[in-house]
Design an enzyme around this catalytic site. Structure first.
Site, PDB file in Angstrom:
ATOM      1  N   TYR A  39      -8.882   4.710  -4.299  1.00 58.51           N
ATOM      2  CA  TYR A  39      -9.720   3.517  -4.281  1.00 58.51           C
ATOM      3  C   TYR A  39     -10.179   3.170  -2.858  1.00 58.51           C
ATOM      4  O   TYR A  39     -11.139   2.443  -2.671  1.00 58.51           O
ATOM      5  CB  TYR A  39      -8.921   2.309  -4.791  1.00 58.51           C
ATOM      6  N   GLY A  40      -9.410   3.637  -1.874  1.00 57.67           N
ATOM      7  CA  GLY A  40      -9.535   3.129  -0.511  1.00 57.67           C
ATOM      8  C   GLY A  40     -10.858   3.352   0.178  1.00 57.67           C
ATOM      9  O   GLY A  40     -11.153   2.712   1.191  1.00 57.67           O
ATOM     10  N   CYS A  70      -0.573  -1.956  -5.031  1.00 59.72           N
ATOM     11  CA  CYS A  70      -1.677  -1.284  -4.351  1.00 59.72           C
ATOM     12  C   CYS A  70      -2.265  -2.291  -3.365  1.00 59.72           C
ATOM     13  O   CYS A  70      -2.789  -3.336  -3.784  1.00 59.72           O
ATOM     14  CB  CYS A  70      -2.725  -0.878  -5.383  1.00 59.72           C
ATOM     15  N   CYS A 177      -0.162   0.969   2.597  1.00 60.44           N
ATOM     16  CA  CYS A 177      -0.669   1.646   1.395  1.00 60.44           C
ATOM     17  C   CYS A 177       0.547   2.235   0.702  1.00 60.44           C
ATOM     18  O   CYS A 177       1.377   2.891   1.350  1.00 60.44           O
ATOM     19  CB  CYS A 177      -1.657   2.746   1.778  1.00 60.44           C
ATOM     20  N   THR A 178       0.664   1.973  -0.588  1.00 61.53           N
ATOM     21  CA  THR A 178       1.899   2.385  -1.280  1.00 61.53           C
ATOM     22  C   THR A 178       2.028   3.906  -1.401  1.00 61.53           C
ATOM     23  O   THR A 178       3.131   4.410  -1.601  1.00 61.53           O
ATOM     24  CB  THR A 178       1.990   1.719  -2.672  1.00 61.53           C
TER      25      THR A 178
END
Ligand code: DGL
Length: 215
Positions: A39-40, A70, A177-178
């Site tokens: 998504y980043g 997230c 960020c996970t």
């Protein structure tokens, strides 16, 4: 207790594992969006739309809490989701700027996060609140989530980034960020004893506890 954990990809499983240790009797379901991860590097509008679509199975009213595991989805979507589903409890996950500010001795910290998180209003507000006195390094981690998701990250890529942060004096590295939770141990080894590598799994557990107690 029933907890829904969402991330675009495998970061959610890292958070879910940590939560399961803290709440052994909880029923924890994990959802991701393998079709659209990462998504980043997507637009805020798209991240919001994808997040809302992906968590739909969690919105049936049976979950005590939904954890957006997230940083990217939290930064962009959590306020809208809370407003749209007021009866549903949400917990988000954010870069630990406040904790880093309390820990640093060099007044230099590094925040490893996706481009979408770093560009978000929520992140900028966090920096304004807790970090204006700090030198904050935001290394280019734009490929990391993709590489970790596809098991293509290698030690030398991580070393190059982490060594440069240490050379610039960072003594706290924030994992924002996970996906990066999966490489926390390696980052910690490379960075060495003088550097704290932090991520919020435990804090999320405390938040889950407080929020579900309040019901
Ligand atoms: N794991 C996510 C985060 O915490 C996002 C990674 C991505 O989809 O780019 O930001």
């Amino acid at each position: 207790m029933k907890i829904g954990v969402f991330d675009s990809g495998i970061g959610g499983q890292a958070v879910a594992n940590a939560l399961q240790l803290q709440f052994p009797h909880a029923v924890i379901q994990v959802l991701n969006d393998k079709q659209n991860v990462p998504y980043g590097s997507k637009s805020p509008r798209l991240v919001l739309q994808l997040t809302e679509t992906a968590i739909r199975p969690f919105l049936d009213g049976t979950f005590d809490v939904i954890v957006l595991a997230c940083n990217t989805a939290t930064a962009i979507a959590i306020e809208t989701l809370r407003a749209k589903y007021p009866n549903q409890k949400f917990i988000g996950i954010e870069p630990m700027i406040r904790t880093a500010a309390g820990l640093t001795k060099t007044q230099t910290i590094a925040v490893c996060a996706t481009p979408a998180t770093l560009a978000s209003d929520r992140y900028i507000a966090l920096i304004q609140r807790y970090g204006t006195h700090l030198d904050i390094i935001e290394p280019d981690c734009s490929q990391w989530a993709y590489l970790i998701e596809n098991n293509q990250m290698n030690r030398s890529q991580i070393e190059t980034t982490i060594n440069s942060l240490c050379e610039r004096g960072a003594d706290v590295i924030v994992l924002g960020c996970t996906h990066y939770h999966w490489i926390k141990e390696l980052i910690t080894t490379i960075a060495g004893d003088m550097v704290s590598v932090i991520e919020p799994s435990e804090a999320i557990g405390r938040r889950v506890e407080n929020l579900t107690k309040a019901t």
